[in-house]
Design a protein around this motif. Sequence first.
Motif, PDB file in Angstrom:
ATOM      1  N   THR A 141       0.588  -1.306   0.031  1.00  0.00           N
ATOM      2  CA  THR A 141      -0.190   0.180   0.104  1.00  0.00           C
ATOM      3  C   THR A 141       0.868   1.126   0.104  1.00  0.00           C
ATOM      4  O   THR A 141       0.585   2.409   0.548  1.00  0.00           O
ATOM      5  CB  THR A 141      -1.143   0.006   1.219  1.00  0.00           C
ATOM      6  OG1 THR A 141      -0.289   0.023   2.466  1.00  0.00           O
ATOM      7  CG2 THR A 141      -1.995  -1.161   1.076  1.00  0.00           C
ATOM      8  N   GLN A 142       1.953   1.390  -0.496  1.00  0.00           N
ATOM      9  CA  GLN A 142       3.003   2.447  -0.783  1.00  0.00           C
ATOM     10  C   GLN A 142       2.849   2.862  -2.163  1.00  0.00           C
ATOM     11  O   GLN A 142       2.619   2.051  -2.987  1.00  0.00           O
ATOM     12  CB  GLN A 142       4.380   2.071  -0.368  1.00  0.00           C
ATOM     13  CG  GLN A 142       4.487   1.766   1.169  1.00  0.00           C
ATOM     14  CD  GLN A 142       4.103   2.991   1.907  1.00  0.00           C
ATOM     15  OE1 GLN A 142       4.377   4.085   1.725  1.00  0.00           O
ATOM     16  NE2 GLN A 142       3.165   2.844   2.976  1.00  0.00           N
ATOM     17  N   SER A 143       2.804   4.267  -2.520  1.00  0.00           N
ATOM     18  CA  SER A 143       3.139   4.843  -3.850  1.00  0.00           C
ATOM     19  C   SER A 143       4.192   5.933  -3.783  1.00  0.00           C
ATOM     20  O   SER A 143       4.449   6.668  -2.857  1.00  0.00           O
ATOM     21  CB  SER A 143       1.639   5.530  -4.027  1.00  0.00           C
ATOM     22  OG  SER A 143       0.531   4.657  -3.923  1.00  0.00           O
ATOM     23  N   THR A 161       2.195   2.283  -7.778  1.00  0.00           N
ATOM     24  CA  THR A 161       1.549   1.804  -6.506  1.00  0.00           C
ATOM     25  C   THR A 161       1.745   0.347  -6.125  1.00  0.00           C
ATOM     26  O   THR A 161       1.646  -0.715  -7.022  1.00  0.00           O
ATOM     27  CB  THR A 161       0.060   2.070  -6.447  1.00  0.00           C
ATOM     28  OG1 THR A 161      -0.178   3.607  -6.676  1.00  0.00           O
ATOM     29  CG2 THR A 161      -0.476   1.579  -5.108  1.00  0.00           C
ATOM     30  N   ALA A 206       0.009  -2.419  -4.461  1.00  0.00           N
ATOM     31  CA  ALA A 206      -1.246  -2.799  -4.202  1.00  0.00           C
ATOM     32  C   ALA A 206      -1.556  -4.178  -3.690  1.00  0.00           C
ATOM     33  O   ALA A 206      -2.200  -4.853  -4.069  1.00  0.00           O
ATOM     34  CB  ALA A 206      -2.565  -2.526  -5.484  1.00  0.00           C
ATOM     35  N   LEU A 234      -3.439   5.626  -0.783  1.00  0.00           N
ATOM     36  CA  LEU A 234      -3.784   4.901  -1.892  1.00  0.00           C
ATOM     37  C   LEU A 234      -4.890   5.691  -2.826  1.00  0.00           C
ATOM     38  O   LEU A 234      -5.648   5.302  -3.569  1.00  0.00           O
ATOM     39  CB  LEU A 234      -4.510   3.675  -1.666  1.00  0.00           C
ATOM     40  CG  LEU A 234      -3.689   2.264  -1.157  1.00  0.00           C
ATOM     41  CD1 LEU A 234      -4.490   1.302  -0.799  1.00  0.00           C
ATOM     42  CD2 LEU A 234      -2.513   2.274  -2.051  1.00  0.00           C
ATOM     43  N   GLU A 235      -4.793   7.221  -2.533  1.00  0.00           N
ATOM     44  CA  GLU A 235      -5.531   8.201  -3.164  1.00  0.00           C
ATOM     45  C   GLU A 235      -4.491   9.033  -3.746  1.00  0.00           C
ATOM     46  O   GLU A 235      -3.453   9.369  -3.359  1.00  0.00           O
ATOM     47  CB  GLU A 235      -6.475   8.779  -2.395  1.00  0.00           C
ATOM     48  CG  GLU A 235      -7.687   7.841  -1.788  1.00  0.00           C
ATOM     49  CD  GLU A 235      -8.477   8.642  -0.864  1.00  0.00           C
ATOM     50  OE1 GLU A 235      -8.523   9.896  -0.671  1.00  0.00           O
ATOM     51  OE2 GLU A 235      -9.414   7.880  -0.269  1.00  0.00           O
ATOM     52  N   SER A 277      -8.995   7.082  -6.879  1.00  0.00           N
ATOM     53  CA  SER A 277      -8.256   5.754  -6.238  1.00  0.00           C
ATOM     54  C   SER A 277      -6.994   5.369  -7.164  1.00  0.00           C
ATOM     55  O   SER A 277      -6.935   5.258  -8.146  1.00  0.00           O
ATOM     56  CB  SER A 277      -9.408   4.466  -6.425  1.00  0.00           C
ATOM     57  OG  SER A 277      -8.558   3.533  -6.012  1.00  0.00           O
ATOM     58  N   LEU A 278      -5.988   4.942  -6.161  1.00  0.00           N
ATOM     59  CA  LEU A 278      -4.694   4.306  -6.892  1.00  0.00           C
ATOM     60  C   LEU A 278      -4.970   2.880  -7.059  1.00  0.00           C
ATOM     61  O   LEU A 278      -3.884   2.446  -7.351  1.00  0.00           O
ATOM     62  CB  LEU A 278      -3.488   4.739  -6.095  1.00  0.00           C
ATOM     63  CG  LEU A 278      -3.250   6.164  -6.315  1.00  0.00           C
ATOM     64  CD1 LEU A 278      -1.868   6.622  -5.615  1.00  0.00           C
ATOM     65  CD2 LEU A 278      -2.924   6.817  -7.663  1.00  0.00           C
ATOM     66  N   ILE A 279      -6.149   2.470  -6.301  1.00  0.00           N
ATOM     67  CA  ILE A 279      -6.259   0.878  -6.836  1.00  0.00           C
ATOM     68  C   ILE A 279      -6.729   0.501  -8.192  1.00  0.00           C
ATOM     69  O   ILE A 279      -6.443  -0.367  -8.820  1.00  0.00           O
ATOM     70  CB  ILE A 279      -6.921   0.056  -5.609  1.00  0.00           C
ATOM     71  CG1 ILE A 279      -6.145   0.708  -4.499  1.00  0.00           C
ATOM     72  CG2 ILE A 279      -7.344  -1.135  -5.960  1.00  0.00           C
ATOM     73  CD1 ILE A 279      -5.122  -0.293  -4.279  1.00  0.00           C
TER      74      ILE A 279
END
Length: 142
Positions: A51-53, A67, A69, A96-97, A109-111
């Motif tokens: 969960t790091q970007s 990211t 995920a 995660l945004e 959302s980065l997912i």
Amino acid sequence: MKSLKYIFCFTFLVACSGNTENENCKFLLDINVNTSINLSLPQYSQLQFDTQSIYIPNFGNGGIIVTNAVTNYLAWDASDPNHAPSSGCHLEISGLEATCSCGDGNTYSLINGQPLNGSTLVCGLKNYRIDKSGNNLLISNY
């Protein structure tokens, strides 16, 4: 009977050839992206954790956001797809945004790349392909 087949085939082909791209999602250019990052290097090492970007400048329209995920790596263009790019504007990462730095508050959302908070925005983030080979991530759009 043979002419009926031709009419059916022609109608089918014409009906299926329509462009389904949203006319409002044409702010981002289709710039070739082909870069590799090594997760062992200090500037990318935080991607080894779930969960790091991170933001990588100078690629795509406004840089790239990569990211981790949990189950896979994802890459997005760091330019807001819902308005024309401008200098100094890019998506700023928060967990995660990602939120547009231009003051319009567009958040994604980065997912899944989709707008958040019940937004009426029509365009999602532009996705890039990632291939993992050992400790290297190859990011591309072809």
